[in-house]
Design a protein around this motif. Sequence first.
Motif, PDB file in Angstrom:
ATOM      1  N   LEU A   1     -61.566  14.409 -59.091  1.00 26.45           N
ATOM      2  CA  LEU A   1     -61.281  15.985 -59.064  1.00 26.45           C
ATOM      3  C   LEU A   1     -62.889  16.716 -59.054  1.00 26.45           C
ATOM      4  O   LEU A   1     -62.833  17.643 -58.129  1.00 26.45           O
ATOM      5  CB  LEU A   1     -60.579  16.595 -60.426  1.00 26.45           C
TER       6      LEU A   1
ATOM      7  N   ILE B   1     -49.245  14.956 -54.007  1.00 25.60           N
ATOM      8  CA  ILE B   1     -49.588  15.008 -55.503  1.00 25.60           C
ATOM      9  C   ILE B   1     -50.954  14.390 -55.756  1.00 25.60           C
ATOM     10  O   ILE B   1     -51.281  13.210 -55.280  1.00 25.60           O
ATOM     11  CB  ILE B   1     -48.509  14.346 -56.531  1.00 25.60           C
ATOM     12  N   VAL B   2     -51.798  15.144 -56.350  1.00 24.00           N
ATOM     13  CA  VAL B   2     -53.057  14.342 -57.003  1.00 24.00           C
ATOM     14  C   VAL B   2     -53.121  13.985 -58.445  1.00 24.00           C
ATOM     15  O   VAL B   2     -53.068  14.974 -59.218  1.00 24.00           O
ATOM     16  CB  VAL B   2     -54.360  15.137 -56.584  1.00 24.00           C
ATOM     17  N   ILE B   3     -53.494  12.858 -58.676  1.00 16.63           N
ATOM     18  CA  ILE B   3     -53.612  12.711 -60.239  1.00 16.63           C
ATOM     19  C   ILE B   3     -54.774  11.834 -60.700  1.00 16.63           C
ATOM     20  O   ILE B   3     -55.144  11.012 -59.799  1.00 16.63           O
ATOM     21  CB  ILE B   3     -52.205  11.688 -60.460  1.00 16.63           C
ATOM     22  N   ASP B   4     -55.441  12.431 -61.490  1.00 18.22           N
ATOM     23  CA  ASP B   4     -56.740  12.055 -62.031  1.00 18.22           C
ATOM     24  C   ASP B   4     -56.690  11.756 -63.259  1.00 18.22           C
ATOM     25  O   ASP B   4     -56.649  12.538 -64.377  1.00 18.22           O
ATOM     26  CB  ASP B   4     -57.794  13.083 -61.601  1.00 18.22           C
TER      27      ASP B   4
ATOM     28  N   CYS C   1     -50.005  10.870 -51.569  1.00 19.45           N
ATOM     29  CA  CYS C   1     -50.434  11.022 -52.842  1.00 19.45           C
ATOM     30  C   CYS C   1     -51.962  10.204 -52.907  1.00 19.45           C
ATOM     31  O   CYS C   1     -52.071   9.094 -52.530  1.00 19.45           O
ATOM     32  CB  CYS C   1     -49.379  10.522 -54.020  1.00 19.45           C
ATOM     33  N   THR C   2     -52.600  10.881 -54.134  1.00 18.48           N
ATOM     34  CA  THR C   2     -53.856  10.356 -54.241  1.00 18.48           C
ATOM     35  C   THR C   2     -53.830  10.060 -55.901  1.00 18.48           C
ATOM     36  O   THR C   2     -53.575  10.833 -56.727  1.00 18.48           O
ATOM     37  CB  THR C   2     -54.922  11.379 -54.054  1.00 18.48           C
TER      38      THR C   2
ATOM     39  N   MET D   1     -51.996  23.360 -61.512  1.00 17.10           N
ATOM     40  CA  MET D   1     -52.350  22.030 -62.229  1.00 17.10           C
ATOM     41  C   MET D   1     -51.546  21.826 -63.613  1.00 17.10           C
ATOM     42  O   MET D   1     -51.130  22.531 -64.260  1.00 17.10           O
ATOM     43  CB  MET D   1     -53.961  22.084 -62.652  1.00 17.10           C
TER      44      MET D   1
ATOM     45  N   LEU E   1     -54.265  16.402 -64.201  1.00 20.65           N
ATOM     46  CA  LEU E   1     -55.452  15.598 -64.927  1.00 20.65           C
ATOM     47  C   LEU E   1     -55.169  15.123 -66.212  1.00 20.65           C
ATOM     48  O   LEU E   1     -54.667  15.857 -67.103  1.00 20.65           O
ATOM     49  CB  LEU E   1     -56.551  16.781 -64.998  1.00 20.65           C
TER      50      LEU E   1
ATOM     51  N   THR F   1     -51.465  19.267 -58.952  1.00 25.43           N
ATOM     52  CA  THR F   1     -52.332  18.138 -59.451  1.00 25.43           C
ATOM     53  C   THR F   1     -52.043  17.978 -61.080  1.00 25.43           C
ATOM     54  O   THR F   1     -51.916  18.771 -61.749  1.00 25.43           O
ATOM     55  CB  THR F   1     -53.980  18.689 -59.389  1.00 25.43           C
TER      56      THR F   1
ATOM     57  N   ASP G   1     -47.273  18.895 -54.260  1.00 24.79           N
ATOM     58  CA  ASP G   1     -48.705  19.607 -53.861  1.00 24.79           C
ATOM     59  C   ASP G   1     -49.296  19.888 -55.099  1.00 24.79           C
ATOM     60  O   ASP G   1     -50.306  20.513 -55.220  1.00 24.79           O
ATOM     61  CB  ASP G   1     -48.345  20.864 -53.228  1.00 24.79           C
TER      62      ASP G   1
END
Length: 531
Positions: A296, A231-234, A253-254, A143, A211, A209, A207
Amino acid sequence: MDRRSTIGLLILLLGSPALAQSALTGHGVENIRDHGARGDGRTIDSPAINRAVQAAAKQGGGVVLVPPGRYLSFSIRLLDNVTLGLSAGAVIEAADPDIHGRHYDAPENYLEQQFQDFGITHVHNSLIYADGASNIGVVGPGMLHGLGLDREGPGDRWWQRDSWQSARALGISPKEFMLRDPNEAAQVGRANKTIGLMNCRNVRLQDFTILQAGHFGIIAHGCTNMALDGIVIDTDRDGIDIDCCRDVRVVNCTVNAPKDDAIVLKSSYALGRKVMCEDILIQGCKTSGYLMGSLLDGSYRPSDYPAPDRIGVLGRIKMGTETNGGFRNVRIADCLCTNTRGILIGIVDGGTMEDVSISGIVLRDPVNHPLFVHHGARMRAPKGTPVGTIRRVRFEDVQASGVDPRYPCGVEGFADGPVEDVSFTGIDVQSAGGGTAADAARDPEYRRETSLEVSYLKTLPAHGLWARHAKRLSVRECRFTTDVPDARPTIALRNVQGAQVDGLSSSKPRGEAVSAQASTGIVLGDVQVLA
């Protein structure tokens, strides 16, 4: 550690045998702990991480391994042939300048923000950045936490272009230029991006994250052959910004971004010249506008952010916040957008948009128009720049439900800049309905000089599709339904030349249809056409 053991460690930490093997082909692995990183969440570890990057680059490239731990960092500078490998359990946290001092790298260039705001003009003021690097990457299941990144900038000065002078013209450095403006001076040593890339080639981001990403999660200017995968982006500002780039794939991606755009294509003047954004694929992505952090933690709590126009959250896929260079060959496909604004694309600062395909999209509870193409003439661009062009845009196989009845799909150009060759095929839109005869009689405000946002139009006089100042509009096999009767026509056209409507399906009671004036080349019924 021998080669076999190293490959095994990389497979374990990064979860990718192929990546582990390719990373070690002819190159080595630099563990940041071997260069002094502590990972205790208190020590500033960016000097150690940068030493590891430099060591890998000196050997011709390789993987800089970030093992489990929490690494407090200022700017990390990626170099040629170096991949930053984020292990499972590894967190790189952006240091807070108000606590740890203002030690991020300074904004780098002479361009300043003449035609775009401060946030997208520079990349050195990032947690991780690369400038002119090739064969680079950030990969792995770890992360990046932008806890200490700024979410706002000092404002823009593009509107002062008549009297504006660059730092180069004044013979001073960008930093000295900034010090003349107290708002900008306060930015030196701070950062507002998680990952910033400028003029890079062969980039792989995969892959991890992000935050709380600051103003931008990932922003890339002038990059070629770039892949963003898984990729995960919050966050609460922009998620992914692709600006003046070529050959880019954003897949699987999210992005949750309630207060700004989730995935956005731009063609700004941040490179100091017009550069087209082209050959772009956005596929299999999910965007949303829930409260930051609730993606998340799995709670998906609603955000109460109203936005300046008081309509609600953003979190959408968009093209065209800045458009100097234009867009070409863009495909947006198979994406799921929940609790966001709809897909908005357009040209507002000159430039050409052409050959855009948007298909296989599911929008649930869009905050505003599900699909909209907008041509305006804000012209945040060098003097003498002609107005832009939009042509050959295709929407196909789009499902939108829970649509606010005030905001149908739309196409809006202006008198000397009509939108050309837009097609809607297989579009299915369900809205609440309830539009009144007064709504049907509205003549929405006309603006030639406007930004990309279209909320100034307010309630539109159609429940399915609105178009004004367009040429060769095609609507085929589309279905627009309402939960309750709606007094507006399904489609309302104003100053549209050469429209074709075929296979239109609508639940709106025919008895409430607004009378239409005949026009060459159009099928009437639930369609209102006025010159």
